[in-house]
Structure formats: C-alpha cells, structure tokens
Write an enzyme that holds these catalytic residues in place. Structure first.
Site, PDB file in Angstrom:
ATOM      1  N   LYS A 159     -20.225  21.911 -15.055  1.00 37.88           N
ATOM      2  CA  LYS A 159     -21.330  22.757 -15.127  1.00 37.88           C
ATOM      3  C   LYS A 159     -20.909  23.943 -13.850  1.00 37.88           C
ATOM      4  CE  LYS A 159     -24.314  20.809 -18.060  1.00 37.88           C
ATOM      5  NZ  LYS A 159     -23.107  20.430 -19.106  1.00 37.88           N
ATOM      6  N   SER A 168     -20.561  22.872 -23.531  1.00 39.55           N
ATOM      7  CA  SER A 168     -21.719  23.394 -22.714  1.00 39.55           C
ATOM      8  C   SER A 168     -21.217  24.694 -21.809  1.00 39.55           C
ATOM      9  CB  SER A 168     -22.146  22.486 -22.005  1.00 39.55           C
ATOM     10  OG  SER A 168     -21.345  21.849 -21.036  1.00 39.55           O
TER      11      SER A 168
END
Lengths: 168, 193
Positions: free
Chosen positions: A99, A50
């Site tokens: 993230k 990600s």
C-alpha cells in the site's frame, strides 16, 4: 558460481576433512546471502490490483516484481508520506499487503466509505495506508490506522527520480 | 616421563611449530597474504550472519527491563529465552496466559513483553479496576488481534491504553528465565466451568 567455488573452505589444505565430507560452498556461504535478503534488499512478486495503475497495471501481461528496501525501514525507521510499503497484514500474520502511506502520526485524514468516522487523527506510532485504486483495496479505511512496526520494507526509488520500474 | 615435563615439551614444540608457520606466512608474496586475510574476513562475516539468522528464526536470549511484568520478571537484569521458531511456524498458535514479546504499537523501535489475556472473538473487560475505563465496559477482540496486559497493572501500558493489538506484531514467546535462576514459564491459566 565460479566465484563461490573459488572461495570454498579447505581447498588448499591436504590435512582437512575428505572431499566428500566438506560442506558444499553454496550451503557454507548461504548465511551471508540470507542475511543480505533479511537486512538490505529483497525482490518480491506483487499480486493483486489494489495498487493500480502504479503496480500491476492492466496494460502489463505479467505481475510486477518490486525491489524492496528493508534497510531503511528496519534500521532507520525512515518512511514518509507517499512511500509504497510492504506491510504484514494486521489481520493475518502470513499475508503481506502493498500500500501507499498517506499519513503518518499526528495527521488528520478524511476517510472513505467503509470507515465509520468522516475524519480520523492518526495515533502515535501508526500510519494511514491506502491503495492507489480506491475501489479494489483493503486498506486503512477498513482496517483503521496501522502500527508502524508492521511496515516490513519499502519499494526502492530508483536512481531515475521516479519509482523503480522494470517490466518484462 | 613426568607429566609436567611432557606438557612443557609439548607446549614448546607447538610454539615452535606456530612460529615456523607464521614465518612461512610472512615470507609469502603480498597478494597471497591479502587473499588469506580477505577470506578470513569473509568467513567471520559469514559466521556473524549465521548467528543473526539463528537469532531471527529460531530463538535467542535477551535481557529484560521494565516494571510492567513485576511479579513474574524483575525490573532489570534478567535474561530470558525467546522462542521465535514457534511464532514463525504457526503465527496464530498463541494461547491465553502465554508470555509474549511484541513490537510496541506506539513505537516501532521498542520491544515490549506482556501476557496474553484475550484471543480473537473473546469478550474482555477493558479495565476491571475501573481506573482507565469504567469497569463495566466490555469489548470483543477483533479478528487477528490479541488483548494483552502486563502482570503489574499499576505500572503497565497495555491494551487498556491502546486497545487490542495485531497478532502480526508478536515477535516471540518467552519460554524460560536463565538468569539469575532457571525457571521454565508455564501457562498459569485455569479454566472454570
């Protein structure tokens, strides 16, 4: 390890417990090491795609290690837009996700498809996080704004100006 | 020998031994003294770290304050036992009616104490009193989240204001109060068929 055995307790006393009953140095000094990892810096192995191309790029054969700074999050709550952070997943307390913070409280963000609203104002005490690779990520567009208390550590910026980077 | 005389003599002897040891220590070279002092400092730091790790992973006692849990916990000066081990061991093992402490979703530096009302998948009424939301409004608690509420509804900021909270925010379960009296908190929920 030679350093630790030199610090061993009771080494110079003749009247202490017999040698077989002394606590081994590694166990005796382990609280220091554990607390250091708990409060200051830890190394984590990053899995998943990600955060491509910043972390785990396709050009690398191995998964990336990251040096994560817990001190500035736990003690100072110092996070900014643009920081890469490790977050306890809001859906599963056993999982951690990595993230990038896009927006902090009070900001207005334009969302990406899975989110129902076109624009969102980030509420007090929350952050908006997204992965760098917007196609393979499970981020605020699906989970909504994330409470800042779930941020566990942030990827340390090296002394080189950019992100800390060391790949085997 | 009279015990008082014996005690006095024993004390005097031990004091002499201590003074002798101190004299011996101070007569040692400076490097040796620095080594001993440094080692003691390391040991002290090590002990503090061990205590911290115990509080972080097993459990701790903490002082409560605030009006939101009023009939169960007073607004100040109560000491309770927080059990962190069961949350570390099984983060999803929370039951309706449990008293929990969690990091505030509004302010990461605050820790709040609330009672669990709804588990993931439950349908809960947002506010039965109808003050903060119409009393007909119901919500399904999403996956990995809890519905929490203070026992003192009038003075509590809880899920009625900020919605369901993530289970990952939960810090510990409250097991007992140890000051001013000793009370073990039992789950008060009764289920009606």
């Amino acid at each position: 390890m030679a350093f630790l055995s030199r610090l061993r307790i009771g080494r110079n006393t003749s009247n202490g417990a017999p040698r077989s009953r002394r606590i081994p140095a590694l166990i005796f000094w382990s609280p220091l090491a554990l607390a250091f990892g708990n409060y200051f810096w830890t190394v984590k192995l990053i899995s998943g795609r990600s955060m491509q191309p910043t972390l785990n790029p396709d050009s690398s054969l191995w998964r990336d290690f990251g040096l994560f700074d817990k001190f500035s999050i736990r003690s100072r709550h110092a996070y900014q837009r643009g920081d890469i952070v490790a977050i306890v997943s809001p859906e599963d307390p056993r999982r951690m996700i990595v993230k990038r913070i896009l927006a902090i409280e009070g900001d207005t963000v334009r969302t990406l498809p899975p989110h129902p609203d076109p624009e969102v104002r980030v509420p007090v005490g929350h952050v908006w996080v997204e992965g760098d690779d917007s196609f393979h990520t499970d981020d605020s567009n699906r989970l909504g704004p994330i409470p800042a208390a779930l941020i566990e550590s942030k990827l340390s910026n090296g002394a080189y100006g950019g992100n800390f980077e060391f790949r085997p | 020998m009279h015990p008082f005389v014996f005690a006095t003599q024993a004390l005097r002897r031990s004091a002499q031994v201590r003074i002798g040891r101190a004299r011996e220590f101070w007569s040692k070279p400076c490097v040796y003294k620095a080594k001993v002092v440094g080692k003691s400092a390391f040991k002290l730091a090590n002990m503090a770290c061990a205590l911290h790790i115990f509080a972080e992973y097993v459990g701790t006692v903490s002082l409560m304050s605030g009006l939101s849990m009023m009939p169960t916990l007073a607004d100040s000066g109560e000491i309770v036992v927080e059990d962190r081990l069961s949350i570390r061991w099984n983060p999803t093992g929370i039951a309706r009616g449990d008293l929990i402490t969690l990091y505030s979703p509004l302010d990461p530096s605050r820790i709040i104490c609330k009672r669990v009302i709804g588990l993931p998948g439950d349908v809960v009424c947002v506010d039965p009193t109808g003050q903060k939301a119409p009393s007909t409004e119901h919500i399904v608690v999403p996956k990995g989240h809890l519905w929490i509420s203070g026992d003192n509804a009038a003075m509590s900021r809880d899920s009625r204001d900020y919605g369901p909270v993530s289970m990952s925010l939960v810090r510990a379960k409250l097991r007992a109060r140890i000051y001013p009296d000793i009370t073990i908190f039992r789950n008060p929920i009764t289920y009606l068929d």
